[in-house]
Motif scaffolding. Structure first.
Motif, PDB file in Angstrom:
ATOM      1  N   ALA A   1      26.458 -28.079  25.313  1.00 28.88           N
ATOM      2  CA  ALA A   1      25.496 -27.841  26.382  1.00 28.88           C
ATOM      3  C   ALA A   1      24.497 -28.989  26.447  1.00 28.88           C
ATOM      4  CB  ALA A   1      24.766 -26.518  26.146  1.00 28.88           C
ATOM      5  N   GLN A   2      24.205 -29.407  27.667  1.00 32.09           N
ATOM      6  CA  GLN A   2      23.151 -30.381  27.916  1.00 32.09           C
ATOM      7  C   GLN A   2      22.166 -29.774  28.904  1.00 32.09           C
ATOM      8  OE1 GLN A   2      26.549 -31.681  28.147  1.00 32.09           O
ATOM      9  NE2 GLN A   2      26.282 -32.069  25.958  1.00 32.09           N
ATOM     10  N   GLY A   3      20.894 -29.785  28.525  1.00 29.97           N
ATOM     11  CA  GLY A   3      19.875 -29.203  29.386  1.00 29.97           C
ATOM     12  C   GLY A   3      18.937 -30.260  29.939  1.00 29.97           C
ATOM     13  N   ARG A   4      18.553 -30.111  31.205  1.00 31.11           N
ATOM     14  CA  ARG A   4      17.627 -31.048  31.852  1.00 31.11           C
ATOM     15  C   ARG A   4      16.449 -30.268  32.417  1.00 31.11           C
ATOM     16  NH1 ARG A   4      20.096 -35.962  32.484  1.00 31.11           N
ATOM     17  NH2 ARG A   4      22.360 -35.956  32.115  1.00 31.11           N
ATOM     18  N   ASN A   5      15.312 -30.931  32.462  1.00 29.54           N
ATOM     19  CA  ASN A   5      14.138 -30.284  33.036  1.00 29.54           C
ATOM     20  C   ASN A   5      14.119 -30.487  34.551  1.00 29.54           C
ATOM     21  OD1 ASN A   5      13.298 -32.909  33.413  1.00 29.54           O
ATOM     22  ND2 ASN A   5      11.737 -32.862  31.799  1.00 29.54           N
ATOM     23  N   ALA A   6      13.034 -30.043  35.184  1.00 30.89           N
ATOM     24  CA  ALA A   6      12.965 -30.109  36.654  1.00 30.89           C
ATOM     25  C   ALA A   6      12.995 -31.546  37.163  1.00 30.89           C
ATOM     26  CB  ALA A   6      11.712 -29.385  37.143  1.00 30.89           C
ATOM     27  N   ALA A   7      12.578 -32.477  36.318  1.00 31.31           N
ATOM     28  CA  ALA A   7      12.575 -33.886  36.741  1.00 31.31           C
ATOM     29  C   ALA A   7      13.918 -34.558  36.535  1.00 31.31           C
ATOM     30  CB  ALA A   7      11.485 -34.645  35.975  1.00 31.31           C
TER      31      ALA A   7
ATOM     32  N   ALA B   1      16.603 -31.979  20.549  1.00 26.10           N
ATOM     33  CA  ALA B   1      15.712 -31.559  21.624  1.00 26.10           C
ATOM     34  C   ALA B   1      14.584 -32.560  21.785  1.00 26.10           C
ATOM     35  CB  ALA B   1      15.142 -30.176  21.332  1.00 26.10           C
ATOM     36  N   ALA B   2      14.135 -32.723  23.033  1.00 31.69           N
ATOM     37  CA  ALA B   2      13.032 -33.625  23.319  1.00 31.69           C
ATOM     38  C   ALA B   2      11.721 -33.020  22.836  1.00 31.69           C
ATOM     39  CB  ALA B   2      12.971 -33.909  24.825  1.00 31.69           C
TER      40      ALA B   2
END
Length: 301
Positions: free
Chosen positions: A45-51, A106-107
């Motif tokens: 899984a790769q997650g991205r924020n709203a940006a 995680a960032a």
């Protein structure tokens, strides 16, 4: 959140039965079985924020293996005229092993969830019974007796310890069957039942499934090694009508009072919502079932 899943499951089951007459109307029926299953699964899984910035990179893999054996039997002896004494047993044992690994990056501002966990759980059950199968008169039979049943569970608690539980109960057996005179085989059945329902192995294993987006409506899921079996007291009734060769209509009704009902609840543990199974009290169940089967030739030539 971009997810990719894969999984492979293999299962094997085999049964061996033996039925024999032992002379003077005595019979022995027994069946033994084994089953084995295994699952290998993985997720990336790769997650991205709203940006659009990637804030999560997760790799999860796991194996699950379940093995079990069953053994049932019944011995019937004709001791008295119109009476047949039956004794029997029903035993089973299931063992489940799980191994779960997760590597996560995680960032800043996000929490990485890394783990390498192993869990195992066992469910064992044994029931023995004795009953008198009495032909009161032609077309009317009554079964009276008792059944003793015990269920034991053992599971890892997720903190390096074990949780074990065992519940036993003595259950009366009362059933009757009346074949209605002057019919093609119409009959009425009544039974008083008291039954166990053990939790599934997956429900008592303490492993936890982490949801990448954790909220009250998308919680993590975890098993509960403290689960106890459900216990039900019920009444069954059925009417069966045979109206031509191979044609039957039946109407059956059941009523059950269930104690230690197994349900799920979502709770906040620390900063994460977790859904777990619990014994949540009692319940009442009522059901009505209609079944009909017949050859088409009974309606169309």
């Amino acid at each position: 959140l971009d997810n990719r899943f894969h999984g492979d499951t293999t299962s094997l089951r085999s049964d061996l039965s033996w039925n024999g007459k032992l002379g003077d109307g005595n019979k022995l029926e027994t069946k033994a079985g084994v089953f084995k299953s295994g699952t290998d699964r993985g997720m990336a899984a790769q997650g991205r924020n709203a940006a659009g910035t990637q804030v999560l990179d997760r790799v999860n893999s796991g194996e699950e293996h379940e093995d079990g054996v069953t053994w049932t039997g019944k011995y019937t002896a004709a001791l008295l005229p119109e009476h047949a004494m039956a004794v029997g047993w029903d035993a089973s044992r299931s063992l489940r092993n799980q191994h779960d690994r997760q590597d996560e990056t995680a960032a800043a501002g996000y929490t990485a969830l890394d783990f390498d966990n192993r869990f195992d759980a066992t469910v064992e059950s044994l029931a023995v019974y004795a009953r008198d199968e009495w032909d009161v008169r032609p077309g009317w039979s009554v079964y009276l007796g008792a059944r003793w049943e015990t269920i034991g569970t053992r599971a890892d608690d997720g903190a390096g310890g074990d949780v074990s539980a065992r519940v036993s109960v003595l259950i009366p057996v009362a059933q009757t069957l009346w074949k209605i005179p002057g019919t093609k085989g119409d009959q009425l059945r009544f039974a008083l039942t008291r039954t166990f329902k053990a939790p599934q192995l997956g429900q008592i294993v303490a492993r936890r499934y982490y949801n990448a987006f954790n909220t009250a409506v998308t919680p993590d899921f975890a098993g509960n090694p403290h689960l106890e079996p459900e216990l039900a007291l019920g009444l069954d009734a059925a009417f069966e009508h045979y109206w031509t060769d191979g044609a039957m209509v039946s109407l059956s009704a059941t009523a059950r009072n269930i104690d230690k009902l197994i349900g799920t609840a979502t709770v906040l543990e620390g900063e994460r919502y977790v859904s777990r199974p619990f014994n949540r009290g009692s319940a009442q169940v009522r059901s009505l079932e209609l079944e009909a089967k017949f050859p088409l030739k009974a309606l169309v030539k």
